[in-house]
Each structure stands twice: as C-alpha cells, then as structure tokens.
Write a protein that holds these residues in place. Structure first.
Motif, PDB file in Angstrom:
ATOM      1  N   PHE A  75      50.650  23.655  44.805  1.00 48.48           N
ATOM      2  CA  PHE A  75      50.681  24.158  43.329  1.00 48.48           C
ATOM      3  C   PHE A  75      49.709  25.310  43.105  1.00 48.48           C
ATOM      4  CE2 PHE A  75      47.829  20.377  43.161  1.00 48.48           C
ATOM      5  CZ  PHE A  75      46.629  20.874  42.950  1.00 48.48           C
ATOM      6  N   VAL A  76      48.454  25.560  43.707  1.00 39.59           N
ATOM      7  CA  VAL A  76      47.673  26.500  43.503  1.00 39.59           C
ATOM      8  C   VAL A  76      48.297  27.900  43.781  1.00 39.59           C
ATOM      9  CG1 VAL A  76      45.280  27.553  44.616  1.00 39.59           C
ATOM     10  CG2 VAL A  76      45.784  25.244  44.290  1.00 39.59           C
ATOM     11  N   GLY A  77      48.885  28.189  44.908  1.00 39.05           N
ATOM     12  CA  GLY A  77      49.532  29.393  45.099  1.00 39.05           C
ATOM     13  C   GLY A  77      50.414  29.541  44.153  1.00 39.05           C
ATOM     14  N   GLN A  78      51.478  28.563  43.782  1.00 44.34           N
ATOM     15  CA  GLN A  78      52.523  28.764  42.739  1.00 44.34           C
ATOM     16  C   GLN A  78      52.144  29.222  41.490  1.00 44.34           C
ATOM     17  OE1 GLN A  78      54.252  24.932  43.108  1.00 44.34           O
ATOM     18  NE2 GLN A  78      54.865  25.134  45.200  1.00 44.34           N
ATOM     19  N   PHE A  79      50.820  28.753  41.259  1.00 42.92           N
ATOM     20  CA  PHE A  79      50.619  29.161  39.787  1.00 42.92           C
ATOM     21  C   PHE A  79      49.856  30.545  39.874  1.00 42.92           C
ATOM     22  CE2 PHE A  79      47.285  29.481  36.498  1.00 42.92           C
ATOM     23  CZ  PHE A  79      47.827  28.652  35.541  1.00 42.92           C
ATOM     24  N   GLN A  80      49.341  30.791  40.966  1.00 40.10           N
ATOM     25  CA  GLN A  80      48.471  32.361  40.890  1.00 40.10           C
ATOM     26  C   GLN A  80      49.713  33.305  41.185  1.00 40.10           C
ATOM     27  OE1 GLN A  80      45.329  33.019  40.625  1.00 40.10           O
ATOM     28  NE2 GLN A  80      46.021  35.010  40.579  1.00 40.10           N
ATOM     29  N   ARG A  81      50.751  32.914  41.786  1.00 38.96           N
ATOM     30  CA  ARG A  81      52.221  33.514  41.838  1.00 38.96           C
ATOM     31  C   ARG A  81      52.450  33.796  40.530  1.00 38.96           C
ATOM     32  NH1 ARG A  81      55.461  30.633  44.562  1.00 38.96           N
ATOM     33  NH2 ARG A  81      54.222  30.785  46.440  1.00 38.96           N
ATOM     34  N   GLY A  82      52.810  33.197  39.643  1.00 40.69           N
ATOM     35  CA  GLY A  82      53.122  33.372  38.317  1.00 40.69           C
ATOM     36  C   GLY A  82      52.018  34.193  37.512  1.00 40.69           C
ATOM     37  N   VAL A  83      50.860  34.148  37.650  1.00 41.69           N
ATOM     38  CA  VAL A  83      49.731  34.800  37.000  1.00 41.69           C
ATOM     39  C   VAL A  83      49.924  36.369  37.502  1.00 41.69           C
ATOM     40  CG1 VAL A  83      47.197  35.420  37.042  1.00 41.69           C
ATOM     41  CG2 VAL A  83      48.157  32.990  36.641  1.00 41.69           C
ATOM     42  N   ASP A  84      50.124  36.709  38.750  1.00 44.09           N
ATOM     43  CA  ASP A  84      50.345  37.891  39.387  1.00 44.09           C
ATOM     44  C   ASP A  84      51.479  38.560  38.919  1.00 44.09           C
ATOM     45  OD1 ASP A  84      47.786  37.526  40.874  1.00 44.09           O
ATOM     46  OD2 ASP A  84      48.731  37.015  42.576  1.00 44.09           O
ATOM     47  N   GLU A  85      52.634  37.597  38.726  1.00 47.60           N
ATOM     48  CA  GLU A  85      53.814  38.352  38.298  1.00 47.60           C
ATOM     49  C   GLU A  85      53.832  38.946  36.829  1.00 47.60           C
ATOM     50  OE1 GLU A  85      56.926  35.804  41.102  1.00 47.60           O
ATOM     51  OE2 GLU A  85      56.787  35.382  39.131  1.00 47.60           O
ATOM     52  N   ALA A  86      53.254  38.196  36.234  1.00 47.88           N
ATOM     53  CA  ALA A  86      53.170  38.312  34.414  1.00 47.88           C
ATOM     54  C   ALA A  86      52.274  39.509  34.370  1.00 47.88           C
ATOM     55  CB  ALA A  86      52.730  37.200  33.657  1.00 47.88           C
ATOM     56  N   ALA A  87      51.062  39.662  35.131  1.00 47.80           N
ATOM     57  CA  ALA A  87      50.007  40.598  35.071  1.00 47.80           C
ATOM     58  C   ALA A  87      50.772  42.177  35.475  1.00 47.80           C
ATOM     59  CB  ALA A  87      48.845  40.340  35.706  1.00 47.80           C
ATOM     60  N   THR A  88      51.398  42.031  36.596  1.00 50.84           N
ATOM     61  CA  THR A  88      52.093  43.429  36.846  1.00 50.84           C
ATOM     62  C   THR A  88      53.231  43.744  35.966  1.00 50.84           C
ATOM     63  OG1 THR A  88      51.908  42.544  39.347  1.00 50.84           O
ATOM     64  CG2 THR A  88      53.671  44.146  38.765  1.00 50.84           C
ATOM     65  N   ALA A  89      53.836  42.885  35.248  1.00 54.93           N
ATOM     66  CA  ALA A  89      54.795  43.318  34.387  1.00 54.93           C
ATOM     67  C   ALA A  89      54.173  43.692  33.070  1.00 54.93           C
ATOM     68  CB  ALA A  89      55.700  41.827  33.967  1.00 54.93           C
ATOM     69  N   ALA A  90      52.883  43.341  32.866  1.00 55.23           N
ATOM     70  CA  ALA A  90      52.252  43.596  31.456  1.00 55.23           C
ATOM     71  C   ALA A  90      51.499  45.110  32.024  1.00 55.23           C
ATOM     72  CB  ALA A  90      51.458  42.690  31.279  1.00 55.23           C
ATOM     73  N   GLY A  91      51.344  45.449  33.229  1.00 56.13           N
ATOM     74  CA  GLY A  91      50.477  46.590  33.863  1.00 56.13           C
ATOM     75  C   GLY A  91      49.086  46.347  33.427  1.00 56.13           C
ATOM     76  N   ILE A  92      48.715  45.309  33.700  1.00 57.55           N
ATOM     77  CA  ILE A  92      47.324  44.969  33.908  1.00 57.55           C
ATOM     78  C   ILE A  92      46.777  44.217  35.290  1.00 57.55           C
ATOM     79  CG2 ILE A  92      46.904  44.558  31.235  1.00 57.55           C
ATOM     80  CD1 ILE A  92      46.881  41.550  31.841  1.00 57.55           C
ATOM     81  N   ARG A  93      45.562  44.207  35.270  1.00 61.26           N
ATOM     82  CA  ARG A  93      44.871  43.511  36.840  1.00 61.26           C
ATOM     83  C   ARG A  93      44.294  41.929  36.008  1.00 61.26           C
ATOM     84  NH1 ARG A  93      41.923  47.761  40.431  1.00 61.26           N
ATOM     85  NH2 ARG A  93      40.976  47.977  38.384  1.00 61.26           N
ATOM     86  N   THR A  94      44.446  40.936  36.873  1.00 61.43           N
ATOM     87  CA  THR A  94      43.566  40.057  36.630  1.00 61.43           C
ATOM     88  C   THR A  94      42.544  39.694  37.624  1.00 61.43           C
ATOM     89  OG1 THR A  94      45.020  38.525  37.419  1.00 61.43           O
ATOM     90  CG2 THR A  94      45.528  38.820  35.462  1.00 61.43           C
ATOM     91  N   GLY A  95      41.430  39.095  37.239  1.00 61.92           N
ATOM     92  CA  GLY A  95      40.512  38.662  38.159  1.00 61.92           C
ATOM     93  C   GLY A  95      40.567  37.214  38.406  1.00 61.92           C
ATOM     94  N   LEU A  96      40.055  36.938  39.508  1.00 62.88           N
ATOM     95  CA  LEU A  96      39.934  35.460  40.112  1.00 62.88           C
ATOM     96  C   LEU A  96      38.344  35.169  40.430  1.00 62.88           C
ATOM     97  CD1 LEU A  96      41.215  32.801  41.102  1.00 62.88           C
ATOM     98  CD2 LEU A  96      41.745  33.991  43.149  1.00 62.88           C
ATOM     99  N   VAL A  97      37.916  34.021  39.819  1.00 62.46           N
ATOM    100  CA  VAL A  97      36.493  33.813  40.158  1.00 62.46           C
ATOM    101  C   VAL A  97      36.843  32.130  40.575  1.00 62.46           C
ATOM    102  CG1 VAL A  97      34.026  33.570  39.420  1.00 62.46           C
ATOM    103  CG2 VAL A  97      35.452  35.361  38.572  1.00 62.46           C
ATOM    104  N   GLN A  98      36.125  32.001  41.768  1.00 62.34           N
ATOM    105  CA  GLN A  98      36.333  30.444  42.191  1.00 62.34           C
ATOM    106  C   GLN A  98      35.375  29.483  41.467  1.00 62.34           C
ATOM    107  OE1 GLN A  98      39.803  31.528  44.310  1.00 62.34           O
ATOM    108  NE2 GLN A  98      38.701  29.296  43.704  1.00 62.34           N
ATOM    109  N   LEU A  99      35.737  28.289  41.235  1.00 65.08           N
ATOM    110  CA  LEU A  99      34.965  27.179  40.462  1.00 65.08           C
ATOM    111  C   LEU A  99      34.396  26.884  42.047  1.00 65.08           C
ATOM    112  CD1 LEU A  99      34.483  25.643  37.895  1.00 65.08           C
ATOM    113  CD2 LEU A  99      36.392  24.000  39.006  1.00 65.08           C
ATOM    114  N   PRO A 100      33.059  26.622  42.058  1.00 64.63           N
ATOM    115  CA  PRO A 100      32.244  26.194  42.923  1.00 64.63           C
ATOM    116  C   PRO A 100      32.456  24.357  43.118  1.00 64.63           C
ATOM    117  CG  PRO A 100      30.488  26.593  41.391  1.00 64.63           C
ATOM    118  CD  PRO A 100      32.027  27.069  40.984  1.00 64.63           C
TER     119      PRO A 100
END
Length: 352
Positions: A206-231
């Motif tokens: 589910f980790v990769g699946q969720f991030q894939r959706g984030v990336d798809e929506a960001a690309t469609a909106a013409g923006i970039r998203t950041g990713l900061v890992q929770l320790p």
C-alpha cells in the motif's frame, strides 16, 4: 416432563426437524444458517422461528465429520502492527462477525510464521480457508498459495496479483484524492509525511500504491510534491519530521499523512510550533472516518474502510467455500473506492 428430559430432547433435534417445522428442505435450512444461497425474507423468518422454537444448535463435530470440514477460518494478522492495535480491531470484529453468522469460528495466526505457517495450517487440516492481512509488494508467502488445498483471500494487493483473490481499499485513488483536495483549495507546496522505516522495510504494497496516486495527481496539476520520511510513529518522531518538512526551501502549505497512527502526533507537532492545522496549514490524513472525527481538530481524511474491505473479503471467501462448488468467483482484485471528507484541517489558500 422434567427439565432434564426437556434438555435431552432439545439436544436431539436436527436440521431435519427444523426443516419439517418450517416447511422447507434441509438444504434451505443450511443455506439460511450459512448464508451461501440467497433466501427470501419470508422463508428465512420461518426457518429462524423454527430454530428458536426448538432451541436448535448445530452439532459442530457432526457437521465436520459429515462435510470433512473444520468450520474454522484462519486469519493471519500482522505482528507489531503497521495498522496499530486500534487499526486491526475493525478487521477482527467484522471478520469474526461474518464468520459467526455463517457458523464458522476464527483461528488467529501471526504473520511472523510466514509461508511455513500457511503450509502448517493446510497440512494439519486446521482450517477450511485462510484470510491474510497486510500484504507485501513482493510477498514471500504468495508462491505457496497455489499449492494449498484451502482457498485464500488477501486483504491487500501484491505487485503481481494474478491467480489470487485480493480485496483492499484503492490506495492509488486515495493518494490522488488527497492531492486533489489540497490543489482544489489553492495549495501548491505539498509535502507527504512518509511511512516509518519498519513499514518500508516490510515492503508493504500500500505504500507504493498510495505514493503512485500522489504522483499522478501532482503531475496532472502541474506541481511537485515533497516526501519526508517519518523516523518513527511517536510524538518525538513527528516533531522531527515536521521540523524537516517546514525547513525545506519552499515551506509547505499542505501536508498529507498516510500513516494513520502518526496523524495525531503530526497535529500536536504543528501546534507546538505555533501553527494551527486548518488555519495556518492544511493536513489530509489517510484513516477511518471515526478516527478522523475523534482527532483534535477533526481531520480532513481519505477513508480507509476496514469493515467494508472485510465484508467483501468474507463474501468472496464464502463463495469459494460453497458446498456445491458451482461457479466460484474468478481470480482478481476487488478495490473499495476511497472517499474524501473535508473537515477542520483544510484551509483555502490564496496565492498572489
């Protein structure tokens, strides 16, 4: 007649007696009790009334001998819990309830037994079917499943689901909805608070699946998203990750938190820095609606529907356990649509 005599008589009643009083066949009685066939409401009520009249209880031992079945479903649960104790409970409650309604018991098995645990369950005839929770993208247990004599249903979707029965929330859609909510309210600097190391180490799909959706929506909106890992999913871990997120070159105006147990810690960490979620910064979490409503403030969330996932998985399982063996469901993936509910942590952002 003495009470003991009445009790002895009650123990002698069979499904044949229930069928006679209800005016139906024995198979209809079985279908009412197991839910394996659609039965009219009128017929179901007649059978239930006969069951209550006779105080009929099916003899589990006799049923097992007659059908070569254990009337047990094995549920393989995560150890240490990426879902957390509260996250696992809705799955356990719903699966147990569905099993009980169909006259099955549930045997809990910890996932740390791996493929050997599945082989043991099958080899010792301990159960009639297996439900597995929390599936890795490359799950080492998957190759064993086709070799088992009992049906298996997965609550999760591996990278290659061919030849499997899988049910889960649509995590890719969930990721898209989270981004679309923030973009739709004017946000352009979005950061995802990534899962902690132990979740990443397990390779949960589910980790990769969720991030894939984030990336798809960001690309469609013409923006970039950041990713900061929770320790780690603790208050101190949340403070660290929030500090990192807010110290980036472009300070985010929206955060997405897909790790359920981290959401309240992230909210607290923001307040500790003097930021009010829903006023100074937006937060979208991925969690159940009940969890979102109980947080302070109530969190805008993309739904995680454990009870609906569990009900659908059990429906598939009982179709596979059908005594008649007629038309088993085809292999495949059933995804429960994600749903976003706006609450108190979304703020409309205006850009110059």
């Amino acid at each position: 007649m003495r009470i003991d005599d009445v009790r002895r008589c009650k123990r002698m009643f069979t499904s044949k007696d229930v069928a006679r009083i209800a005016g139906v066949s024995q198979s209809t009685v079985s279908y009412v009790m197991t839910g394996k066939r659609p039965i009219s409401e009128e017929t179901r009520k007649r059978v239930q009334a006969a069951i209550e009249q006779l105080s009929y209880q099916p003899n589990a031992g006799a049923q097992a001998l007659a059908s070569s079945r254990t009337r047990v479903i094995a549920l393989v649960v995560p150890v240490g819990g990426d879902l957390g104790n509260q996250g696992v409970v809705p799955f356990l409650e719903t699966i147990t309830q569905c099993a009980r309604e169909a006259d099955y018991d549930v045997l809990l098995v910890t996932a740390d037994e791996g493929a050997a645990g599945l082989t043991r369950l099958d080899g010792r005839s301990l159960c009639d079917a297996i439900v597995m929770m929390v599936i890795a993208a490359q799950d080492e247990r998957i190759p064993v499943i086709p070799l088992l004599r009992v049906p298996v249903v997965l609550l999760g979707v591996p990278d290659d689901p061919s030849g499997l029965y899988c049910v889960d929330i649509d995590f890719t859609q969930a990721g898209r909805l989270a981004v679309e909510e923030l973009v739709g309210t004017g946000h352009r600097r979005i950061v995802v608070i990534g899962h902690p190391p132990h979740t990443l180490a397990r390779g949960n799909s589910f980790v990769g699946q969720f991030q894939r959706g984030v990336d798809e929506a960001a690309t469609a909106a013409g923006i970039r998203t950041g990713l900061v890992q929770l320790p780690e999913s603790t208050p101190s871990g949340a403070r660290i990750v929030v500090d990192r997120a807010l110290s980036t070159a472009e300070r985010p105006d929206g955060l997405i938190v897909p790790h359920t147990s981290a959401i309240p810690h992230v909210l607290a960490a923001l307040r500790r820095r003097g930021l009010v979620p829903g006023r100074d910064i937006s937060v979208v979490g991925h969690c159940t609606d009940s969890a979102a409503e109980e947080m302070e403030p109530a969190v805008t969330n993309v739904s995680h529907a454990p009870r609906e996932i569990s009900r659908r998985a059990m429906r598939t399982l009982f179709a596979l356990l059908d005594d008649e063996g007629a038309n088993p469901p085809p292999f495949g993936v059933e995804l429960v649509p994600a749903r976003l509910t706006r609450r108190e942590t979304t703020v409309n952002v205006s850009h110059p």
